[in-house]
Design an enzyme around this catalytic site. Structure first.
Site, PDB file in Angstrom:
ATOM      1  N   GLY A 155      -2.484  -6.707   5.724  1.00 41.07           N
ATOM      2  CA  GLY A 155      -1.689  -6.590   6.943  1.00 41.07           C
ATOM      3  C   GLY A 155      -0.258  -6.989   6.670  1.00 41.07           C
ATOM      4  N   GLU A 156       0.405  -7.545   7.665  1.00 40.98           N
ATOM      5  CA  GLU A 156       1.796  -8.001   7.631  1.00 40.98           C
ATOM      6  C   GLU A 156       2.763  -6.974   7.053  1.00 40.98           C
ATOM      7  OE1 GLU A 156       2.139 -11.016   3.777  1.00 40.98           O
ATOM      8  OE2 GLU A 156       0.907 -11.697   5.471  1.00 40.98           O
ATOM      9  N   ALA A 157       2.449  -5.669   7.246  1.00 42.36           N
ATOM     10  CA  ALA A 157       3.286  -4.545   6.805  1.00 42.36           C
ATOM     11  C   ALA A 157       3.394  -4.436   5.292  1.00 42.36           C
ATOM     12  CB  ALA A 157       4.686  -4.603   7.420  1.00 42.36           C
TER      13      ALA A 157
END
Length: 338
Positions: free
Chosen positions: A303-305
């Site tokens: 996640g978290e780009a």
């Protein structure tokens, strides 16, 4: 850009700005005369033409690239659906701000500005197994935070999230809007064991039964079954469409956040690329449903780009080749005769 009602969002989604087709055609024509066999750079050629059409420049540029990570917390975490406590969301936001997370390193490598926006991380959404996660005003507040976050002069935007419990919300949106069983869409998220996985399935089944009456209304589903960071990602992507900014989406949660918009207009993601297919079990199926072909397949599930950030490096390679290569005539190289 500000939306006062859910109806305003629906109205905007019915009248979307489009890419500049003439510019895209000009970019494609350039690809045909660069010193290479036609199509030999594969998807790098497609990326260059896609960027050109949305930027309105036959030679696209990536001078201002922004990665935005939205963070929020979820009341359903109390059901034991995550391997980590809700407090980790705020702790990771602090880590982002101090430069210590993976996305900080990826953003530097990709030459991107990183923005981290926590949305009431000290106040989780309500437990959607018991009541709506958000009321319309709460959804709109988060959605508009996403809208306001987008620099109007960005050349490329990547969006991602941080939120303990948000793979449950994402799987719930998929179940509600795409059908199938909860088990089709639930994955291990932060790494829950078999018992945790079973609790996630039960939570989603309970939520679907409780909220069955709204399942035909995409924005009601986003409000009652989603989360603040998911709403903000959707708002950012819609604002990017308003400014014709191309977007790279991150993984399963970021993609699921787009489902309510895609249900309103199946062209809503034309300005988006999927940065990668994550190792979260249902992401590949979700991308297929939305007609998105991921740029990378690296077994990432952070996640978290992070996956979208790595994909920016591909976009930079695509633009460098498109802008910097010589044409056959410029290089004095014979072109194909057939």
């Amino acid at each position: 850009m500000h939306f006062s009602t859910l109806g305003d969002i629906e109205a905007f989604c019915r009248a979307l700005p489009d890419a500049d087709r003439e510019v895209a055609d000009a970019a494609l024509a350039r690809q045909k005369v660069l010193t290479k066999p036609l199509g030999s750079l594969g998807r790098l050629e497609e990326i260059a033409v896609w960027l050109a059409g949305w930027q309105g420049r036959h030679i696209p540029q990536l001078n201002r690239v922004t990665i935005t990570v939205f963070a929020g917390n979820h009341g359903v975490v109390a059901r034991g659906v995550s391997a980590y406590p809700a407090a980790v969301t705020a702790q990771m936001v602090a880590n982002f701000e101090q430069g210590g997370a993976a996305i900080n390193q990826v953003a530097k490598a990709a030459g991107a500005e990183l923005r981290v926006i926590g949305i009431e991380v000290d106040r989780p959404t309500r437990d959607f197994t018991m009541e709506p996660a958000m009321q319309p005003d709460e959804f709109l507040a988060a959605f508009n935070i996403g809208c306001r976050s987008v620099p109007a002069d960005a050349d490329l935007l990547a969006v991602g999230e941080m939120g303990i419990g948000n793979t449950s919300a994402a799987a719930l949106l998929c179940t509600a809007l795409l059908g199938g069983s909860a088990g089709d869409w639930v994955g291990r998220g932060t790494g829950v064991d078999d018992e945790g996985l079973a609790r996630k399935v039960t939570a989603i089944e309970t939520a679907i039964a409780r909220h069955r009456s709204i399942l035909g209304d995409p924005l009601a589903v986003a409000t009652a079954l989603g989360g603040r960071e998911l709403a903000a990602m959707a708002g950012a992507v819609l604002a990017a469409r308003r400014h014709r900014i191309p977007v790279i989406l991150d993984g399963f949660v970021a993609t699921a956040a787009m489902l309510p918009l895609a249900n309103l207009n199946n062209r809503i993601l034309d300005h988006c690329q999927s940065g990668h297919v994550s190792a979260e079990a249902a992401h590949r199926a979700l991308l297929s449903k939305l007609g998105l072909r991921p740029l990378l397949d690296l077994d990432m599930r952070l996640g978290e780009a992070s996956g979208a950030g790595v994909a920016i490096l591909l976009a930079r390679a695509a633009v460098a080749c498109h802008a910097g290569m010589a044409t056959f005539s410029e290089a004095g190289v014979s072109s194909a005769t057939a």
